[in-house]
Design a protein around this motif. Structure first.
Motif, PDB file in Angstrom:
ATOM      1  N   CYS A 111      -0.306  16.684  27.192  1.00 17.64           N
ATOM      2  CA  CYS A 111      -1.503  17.511  27.152  1.00 17.64           C
ATOM      3  C   CYS A 111      -2.602  16.682  26.455  1.00 17.64           C
ATOM      4  O   CYS A 111      -2.357  15.559  26.001  1.00 17.64           O
ATOM      5  CB  CYS A 111      -1.243  18.847  26.458  1.00 17.64           C
ATOM      6  SG  CYS A 111      -1.362  18.824  24.650  1.00 17.64           S
ATOM      7  N   CYS A 152      -1.676  15.651  23.044  1.00 17.90           N
ATOM      8  CA  CYS A 152      -0.658  14.595  22.955  1.00 17.90           C
ATOM      9  C   CYS A 152      -1.355  13.228  22.908  1.00 17.90           C
ATOM     10  O   CYS A 152      -0.932  12.330  22.196  1.00 17.90           O
ATOM     11  CB  CYS A 152       0.252  14.620  24.181  1.00 17.90           C
ATOM     12  SG  CYS A 152       1.359  16.023  24.302  1.00 17.90           S
ATOM     13  N   CYS A 186       3.667  17.152  19.292  1.00 19.96           N
ATOM     14  CA  CYS A 186       2.310  17.632  19.594  1.00 19.96           C
ATOM     15  C   CYS A 186       2.072  18.997  18.947  1.00 19.96           C
ATOM     16  O   CYS A 186       2.954  19.860  18.960  1.00 19.96           O
ATOM     17  CB  CYS A 186       2.112  17.732  21.104  1.00 19.96           C
ATOM     18  SG  CYS A 186       0.534  18.489  21.554  1.00 19.96           S
ATOM     19  N   CYS A 198       1.832  21.528  22.341  1.00 19.85           N
ATOM     20  CA  CYS A 198       2.878  21.560  23.381  1.00 19.85           C
ATOM     21  C   CYS A 198       4.188  20.964  22.888  1.00 19.85           C
ATOM     22  O   CYS A 198       5.128  20.808  23.679  1.00 19.85           O
ATOM     23  CB  CYS A 198       2.394  20.881  24.668  1.00 19.85           C
ATOM     24  SG  CYS A 198       2.516  19.085  24.687  1.00 19.85           S
TER      25      CYS A 198
HETATM   26 ZN   LIG Z   1       0.611  18.120  23.797  1.00 22.20          ZN
END
Ligand SMILES: [Zn+2]
Ligand SMILES: [Zn+2]
Lengths: 101, 282, 282, 101
Positions: C175, C178, C250, C253
């Motif tokens: 994401c 990240c 993360c 996520c």
């Molecule tokens: Zn992420």
């Protein structure tokens, strides 16, 4: 007698339709006395890869008008055309010119 | 030709402020662009985005050629036309959309088929030609007319999920005939009407084509000189190829050209200058 | 959600015939596309070409978010708007252009600022989100909302003569957080209103973004999974980069996320959610 | 003592503005006892290439948030990040994230 030659062949712009719609082909050419050139590669393609209607790909001993040949991302005209001597690991691309808009 | 412009109006400064900020472009680039005329051959899938972005950026004059009329099956990719324009001339429909986006651009629609009779007259009135056509005879015709008139030709094409972009007749690079001395056998030619095309592919290629026109017009010069850019939408991959230079034995741009005036391109190619029915009965 | 469609009308078949011909797409791809809803965050330089090509191709429903109004300095790149739309809401202006291109697409304009209060409600109503925004807080907000709602995020950006395109939160890929766990220092952020942008660059990026949305919607899947595509318009060069996968640490996520609901992104980034005045006085 | 290391550095997305607006730099790192890693390269860049306002490029011993580092067309996170040991001929790209639209 030279070792077999590993080549990465690609077809695009519609030329892949003559090759089962597969754009990428990893092939191995058998060892032979002298080096392989593009002229011999075309014969090999016609005998081993081309499934149908060879006249849509080859005319005489060269590719038909409207197909551009690229050797390692350069126009084959810069590389000696039919006489270019293939090296192990070369990428050869056959691209049909597009006309649509 | 265009009235020489040496400064920008206040409205120009407001409208183009975001591109005036660019060091590569700036006021000089904007003035150069406003003095440049571009002929767009074909108001279809490539011509629509190309004309849209050139007009938005403030090109001086835009010629729009198309003999055809807007059909429902055009609208998935020919984004200047609207549903209500069906049946109208594409050149007029495109010109009207362009005017509503930027009324300061001179827009010249031509509802006609580019032909050996009219091509030189038209092309001589423009600085840069963008080939957005959809058939082989027109591509040879545009090429020869550009070589004979000494104009750079920015040429894009698209089919199915692929696109190609090249600049011909530019800074010692090849012309179309240098690359393709003989036309393809008519049997091997696939057009959008029989092969299909994903609409956004000519969108991408037309935008990239507009970028190169823009770089030539503003004075930066094209970076695709003697190069072919190929795009495969299936794997979202671009590839740039180094092309041969101008060929001394080329029939039109070589040292002893055999083509010194425009010829009959439909006979030469064995196909009609349309993408609708591809074979010509000779 | 959209009415399930299991076949195409005769008019659909006529309109989309050129893309129905494509083996990669065909009737099944067209029906899938007509069942898909896409939320476009921002109706500017990226959102205009993206919405234009998705609508033309027959996407089922298109949500168009923009809080802003059309200004003269938008028109060099925001090609859905017309001179006469100056002062109107961009979302409405874009929706009206979309309707005249394809009246069969459901078009939902939202004249509002996407915010932590409304983002989840809106995004939950759509299948795919396209980030066409112009500022850092909105990019974090859209990312977190997509992760919390489980939606794929196709994200493009453009500045000066460069563009970037990535797909976040898709098939095990990263994401936005990240890749960028901490926001950039506000001093280092340049927006189009202070750095400028060549109009056709968001044109190119928005079309490429539409292509990936299209491939996801039709069922082919995106080829930019865990990849970043970068474009440099100066030398017309694309480069594709292999990215890290989803990061287990993360904040949103990862395995033990600290962000489990939307937060205050303007505070987090130290900048306002607009490209107009970039610093927030805290 | 290892031989000098030849590297191709690129800056983009606006990061080049800190380097005289030049996007491409061919550089040679002096030979040293052990291998060069990215951590050391950042120090070398700061001392040899960076003309002004280093805080816009480097924070602590790493790049500032919002800059992505790419080693031979791969995210540096896949390559060991600061600990990656540079090879002769490597390409290292520093890209500032774009947010405009
Ligand atoms: Zn992420
Ligand atoms: Zn020539």
């Amino acid at each position: 007698m030279a070792a077999p030659l590993s080549l990465h062949l690609e077809f695009g712009g519609g030329a892949e339709l003559l090759f089962n719609s597969e754009k990428k082909h990893q092939v191995s050419l058998p060892g032979q006395a002298g080096p392989w050139d593009i002229r011999q590669l075309l014969v090999w393609i016609q005998q081993n890869l081309l499934k149908e209607r060879p006249e849509l790909f080859i005319q005489g001993d060269t590719v038909r008008p409207g197909i551009l040949v690229l050797i390692n991302d350069a126009d084959w005209e810069l590389m000696g055309q039919l006489d270019y001597q293939l090296q192990d690991g070369d990428t050869v691309v056959f691209i049909s010119t597009l006309h649509g808009g | 030709s265009l009235t020489a412009k040496s400064s920008l109006s206040n409205e120009d400064i407001m409208r183009y402020s975001r591109q005036l900020l660019l060091p590569e472009f700036g006021v000089k680039g904007q003035i150069n662009l406003s003095k440049t005329s571009v002929l767009v051959v074909g108001c279809g899938g490539l011509g629509c985005p190309l004309a849209q972005y050139l007009a938005a950026a403030g090109v001086g004059r835009l010629g729009l050629i198309d003999y055809d009329e807007v059909e429902l099956n055009n609208l998935h990719r020919q984004v200047l036309h609207r549903e209500e324009n069906q049946g109208q001339a594409k050149a007029l429909s495109a010109a009207s959309a362009i005017k509503s986006l930027n009324s300061t651009v001179q827009c010249c629609p031509y509802q006609l088929q580019l032909s050996p009779e009219n091509a030189l007259d038209l092309i001589q009135q423009y600085d840069i030609v963008a080939d957005c056509s959809d058939n082989v005879p027109t591509r040879y015709l545009v090429n020869d007319a550009c070589v004979l008139s000494g104009k750079p030709l920015v040429s894009a094409s698209a089919l199915r999920m692929e696109g190609q972009l090249t600049i011909y007749n530019y800074k010692g690079g090849p012309c179309y005939r240098c690359l393709y001395p003989a036309p393809p056998p008519p049997d091997t030619v696939t057009n959008c009407s029989d092969g299909g095309v994903l609409g956004v592919v000519p969108g991408i290629m037309g935008c990239l084509q507009a970028l190169e026109v823009f770089k030539i017009a503003s004075g930066q010069g094209s970076s695709l000189h003697q190069q072919l850019m190929m795009f495969d939408a299936q794997d979202a991959r671009f590839r740039s190829i180094k092309l041969r230079p101008r060929q001394s034995d080329c029939a039109v741009c070589g040292q002893n050209p055999s083509v010194t005036k425009l010829v009959d391109y439909e006979s030469f190619c064995g196909s009609a200058a349309t993408d609708k029915c591809r074979k010509l009965n000779l």
